[in-house]
Design a protein around this motif. Structure first.
Motif, PDB file in Angstrom:
ATOM      1  N   LEU A   1       0.839  -1.193   0.000  1.00  0.00           N
ATOM      2  CA  LEU A   1       0.000   0.000   0.000  1.00  0.00           C
ATOM      3  C   LEU A   1       0.871   1.238   0.000  1.00  0.00           C
ATOM      4  CD1 LEU A   1      -2.740   1.487   0.245  1.00  0.00           C
ATOM      5  CD2 LEU A   1      -2.451   1.356   2.742  1.00  0.00           C
ATOM      6  N   ASN A   2       0.663   2.101  -0.974  1.00  0.00           N
ATOM      7  CA  ASN A   2       1.263   3.428  -1.010  1.00  0.00           C
ATOM      8  C   ASN A   2       0.111   4.424  -0.844  1.00  0.00           C
ATOM      9  OD1 ASN A   2       2.878   5.670  -1.393  1.00  0.00           O
ATOM     10  ND2 ASN A   2       2.891   5.482  -3.618  1.00  0.00           N
ATOM     11  N   TRP A   3      -0.033   4.963   0.354  1.00  0.00           N
ATOM     12  CA  TRP A   3      -1.135   5.867   0.708  1.00  0.00           C
ATOM     13  C   TRP A   3      -0.566   7.266   0.901  1.00  0.00           C
ATOM     14  CZ3 TRP A   3      -6.413   5.866   1.354  1.00  0.00           C
ATOM     15  CH2 TRP A   3      -6.988   6.831   2.190  1.00  0.00           C
ATOM     16  N   LYS A   4      -0.781   8.126  -0.038  1.00  0.00           N
ATOM     17  CA  LYS A   4      -0.321   9.514   0.041  1.00  0.00           C
ATOM     18  C   LYS A   4      -1.558  10.411  -0.021  1.00  0.00           C
ATOM     19  CE  LYS A   4       4.144   8.607  -0.281  1.00  0.00           C
ATOM     20  NZ  LYS A   4       4.746   8.082   0.899  1.00  0.00           N
TER      21      LYS A   4
ATOM     22  N   ALA B   1      -6.314  -8.973   0.142  1.00  0.00           N
ATOM     23  CA  ALA B   1      -6.548  -9.308  -1.266  1.00  0.00           C
ATOM     24  C   ALA B   1      -5.246  -9.652  -1.993  1.00  0.00           C
ATOM     25  CB  ALA B   1      -7.239  -8.142  -1.974  1.00  0.00           C
ATOM     26  N   ARG B   2      -4.122  -9.299  -1.365  1.00  0.00           N
ATOM     27  CA  ARG B   2      -2.783  -9.493  -1.944  1.00  0.00           C
ATOM     28  C   ARG B   2      -2.626  -8.723  -3.252  1.00  0.00           C
ATOM     29  NH1 ARG B   2      -2.713 -15.859  -0.821  1.00  0.00           N
ATOM     30  NH2 ARG B   2      -2.852 -15.747   1.428  1.00  0.00           N
ATOM     31  N   ILE B   3      -2.937  -7.444  -3.173  1.00  0.00           N
ATOM     32  CA  ILE B   3      -2.793  -6.573  -4.344  1.00  0.00           C
ATOM     33  C   ILE B   3      -1.817  -5.445  -4.030  1.00  0.00           C
ATOM     34  CG2 ILE B   3      -5.140  -7.077  -5.132  1.00  0.00           C
ATOM     35  CD1 ILE B   3      -5.922  -4.242  -4.194  1.00  0.00           C
ATOM     36  N   ASN B   4      -1.284  -4.863  -5.070  1.00  0.00           N
ATOM     37  CA  ASN B   4      -0.439  -3.682  -4.982  1.00  0.00           C
ATOM     38  C   ASN B   4      -1.348  -2.489  -5.238  1.00  0.00           C
ATOM     39  OD1 ASN B   4       1.297  -1.531  -6.164  1.00  0.00           O
ATOM     40  ND2 ASN B   4       2.900  -3.019  -5.763  1.00  0.00           N
ATOM     41  N   LEU B   5      -1.419  -1.552  -4.282  1.00  0.00           N
ATOM     42  CA  LEU B   5      -2.360  -0.444  -4.357  1.00  0.00           C
ATOM     43  C   LEU B   5      -1.651   0.876  -4.086  1.00  0.00           C
ATOM     44  CD1 LEU B   5      -5.171   0.919  -4.378  1.00  0.00           C
ATOM     45  CD2 LEU B   5      -5.451   0.156  -1.993  1.00  0.00           C
ATOM     46  N   HIS B   6      -1.801   1.806  -5.016  1.00  0.00           N
ATOM     47  CA  HIS B   6      -1.278   3.165  -4.858  1.00  0.00           C
ATOM     48  C   HIS B   6      -2.447   4.136  -4.897  1.00  0.00           C
ATOM     49  CE1 HIS B   6       3.061   2.237  -5.538  1.00  0.00           C
ATOM     50  NE2 HIS B   6       2.504   1.163  -6.072  1.00  0.00           N
ATOM     51  N   LEU B   7      -2.581   4.952  -3.864  1.00  0.00           N
ATOM     52  CA  LEU B   7      -3.594   6.005  -3.803  1.00  0.00           C
ATOM     53  C   LEU B   7      -2.896   7.317  -3.463  1.00  0.00           C
ATOM     54  CD1 LEU B   7      -6.532   4.202  -2.029  1.00  0.00           C
ATOM     55  CD2 LEU B   7      -6.773   5.581  -4.090  1.00  0.00           C
ATOM     56  N   LEU B   8      -2.998   8.281  -4.362  1.00  0.00           N
ATOM     57  CA  LEU B   8      -2.355   9.574  -4.175  1.00  0.00           C
ATOM     58  C   LEU B   8      -3.387  10.678  -4.364  1.00  0.00           C
ATOM     59  CD1 LEU B   8      -0.087   7.538  -5.299  1.00  0.00           C
ATOM     60  CD2 LEU B   8       1.163   9.598  -5.861  1.00  0.00           C
ATOM     61  N   LEU B   9      -3.435  11.589  -3.410  1.00  0.00           N
ATOM     62  CA  LEU B   9      -4.310  12.745  -3.519  1.00  0.00           C
ATOM     63  C   LEU B   9      -3.561  13.842  -4.276  1.00  0.00           C
ATOM     64  CD1 LEU B   9      -6.968  14.163  -2.743  1.00  0.00           C
ATOM     65  CD2 LEU B   9      -5.804  14.958  -0.668  1.00  0.00           C
ATOM     66  N   LEU B  10      -4.057  14.193  -5.451  1.00  0.00           N
ATOM     67  CA  LEU B  10      -3.418  15.220  -6.270  1.00  0.00           C
ATOM     68  C   LEU B  10      -3.901  16.612  -5.902  1.00  0.00           C
ATOM     69  CD1 LEU B  10      -3.507  13.405  -9.726  1.00  0.00           C
ATOM     70  CD2 LEU B  10      -1.718  13.367  -7.979  1.00  0.00           C
ATOM     71  N   SER B  11      -5.173  16.727  -5.503  1.00  0.00           N
ATOM     72  CA  SER B  11      -5.703  17.981  -4.976  1.00  0.00           C
ATOM     73  C   SER B  11      -6.988  17.676  -4.230  1.00  0.00           C
ATOM     74  CB  SER B  11      -5.956  19.000  -6.093  1.00  0.00           C
ATOM     75  OG  SER B  11      -7.000  18.564  -6.943  1.00  0.00           O
ATOM     76  N   GLY B  12      -7.357  18.569  -3.318  1.00  0.00           N
ATOM     77  CA  GLY B  12      -8.596  18.362  -2.581  1.00  0.00           C
ATOM     78  C   GLY B  12      -8.603  19.115  -1.280  1.00  0.00           C
ATOM     79  N   GLY B  13      -9.785  19.431  -0.789  1.00  0.00           N
ATOM     80  CA  GLY B  13      -9.915  20.150   0.467  1.00  0.00           C
ATOM     81  C   GLY B  13     -11.046  19.650   1.340  1.00  0.00           C
ATOM     82  N   ASN B  14     -12.059  19.019   0.741  1.00  0.00           N
ATOM     83  CA  ASN B  14     -13.217  18.536   1.480  1.00  0.00           C
ATOM     84  C   ASN B  14     -13.015  17.074   1.855  1.00  0.00           C
ATOM     85  OD1 ASN B  14     -15.946  17.012   1.406  1.00  0.00           O
ATOM     86  ND2 ASN B  14     -16.524  19.139   1.798  1.00  0.00           N
ATOM     87  N   THR B  15     -13.061  16.796   3.148  1.00  0.00           N
ATOM     88  CA  THR B  15     -12.753  15.445   3.638  1.00  0.00           C
ATOM     89  C   THR B  15     -13.686  14.390   3.054  1.00  0.00           C
ATOM     90  OG1 THR B  15     -11.795  16.305   5.678  1.00  0.00           O
ATOM     91  CG2 THR B  15     -12.568  14.031   5.722  1.00  0.00           C
ATOM     92  N   HIS B  16     -14.973  14.683   3.007  1.00  0.00           N
ATOM     93  CA  HIS B  16     -15.937  13.736   2.427  1.00  0.00           C
ATOM     94  C   HIS B  16     -15.549  13.425   0.982  1.00  0.00           C
ATOM     95  CE1 HIS B  16     -20.358  12.323   2.232  1.00  0.00           C
ATOM     96  NE2 HIS B  16     -19.795  11.981   1.082  1.00  0.00           N
ATOM     97  N   HIS B  17     -15.261  14.457   0.202  1.00  0.00           N
ATOM     98  CA  HIS B  17     -14.905  14.259  -1.205  1.00  0.00           C
ATOM     99  C   HIS B  17     -13.611  13.461  -1.369  1.00  0.00           C
ATOM    100  CE1 HIS B  17     -17.277  18.148  -2.353  1.00  0.00           C
ATOM    101  NE2 HIS B  17     -18.071  17.136  -2.063  1.00  0.00           N
TER     102      HIS B  17
END
Length: 195
Positions: free
Chosen positions: A116-119, A146-162
């Motif tokens: 997991l790469n969580w940025k 699940a044994r998967i490789n997952l990258h999630l990166l926030l590129l822009s944003g301000g609203n937590t729900h969104h």
């Protein structure tokens, strides 16, 4: 029989039963007792075009941690099991997903090697009855189970729900692509001969 799995996991903290059909219609039933989390799972199901039935009881008198984490563990297990031998799948999926002011990059590899790469910076500590730090805990539990490789990166944003919603939708869309059947692929998409 399609690509379907059902698992029941009971511990001293939670009782989680999940049935997942990968080639579904986006149907979601059940609840976890955490409204915002249910909303995220519902949209994950819809955007993944999966069918998800779940029953989750957890020690919410403590907090939502065990409920969210254990749901992630079991959902990862049923996802991996429903994939079967992975023959014919695309293996990779990615998306840059907009959600109003938010932009999320997600990429997955159904490699059998969990990472997991969580940025993702989340501004608020709560949305409704959901502790927002649990979004990362869910993603970690899901991808390692699940044994998967997952990258999630926030590129822009301000609203937590969104931001959190963008992450769940992006994951669903990427998984839908990666788990989809590639008509030109007759074996496993790997030179190792296994995923």
């Amino acid at each position: 029989m399609g690509r379907v799995s059902e698992i029941h996991r009971k511990t001293g903290e939670t009782d989680v039963r999940i049935r997942l059909e990968l080639d579904g219609s986006g149907r979601f039933t059940g609840d976890t007792g955490i409204g915002f989390f249910d909303h995220m799972l519902h949209l994950w199901t819809r955007h993944g075009n999966f069918d998800l039935d779940l029953s989750v009881t957890g020690d919410l008198m403590v907090d939502g941690h065990h409920t969210v984490e254990d749901t992630g563990i079991v959902l990862g297990e049923v996802f991996r099991e429903a994939l079967g031998d992975k023959r014919g799948i695309r293996r990779y999926g990615d998306i840059v997903l907009p959600m109003d002011e938010t932009l999320v990059l997600c990429a997955v590899d159904l490699s059998g090697r969990p990472y997991l790469n969580w940025k993702v910076e989340i501004p608020a500590v709560k949305v409704g009855d959901f502790d927002t730090e649990l979004a990362e805990e869910f993603m970690r539990a899901f991808c390692f189970s699940a044994r998967i490789n997952l990258h999630l990166l926030l590129l822009s944003g301000g609203n937590t729900h969104h931001i959190i919603e963008g992450c769940f939708k992006a994951l669903a869309r990427s998984l839908r692509e990666a788990a989809g059947i590639d008509q030109g692929e007759t074996g496993l998409p790997s030179t190792k001969g296994m995923l």
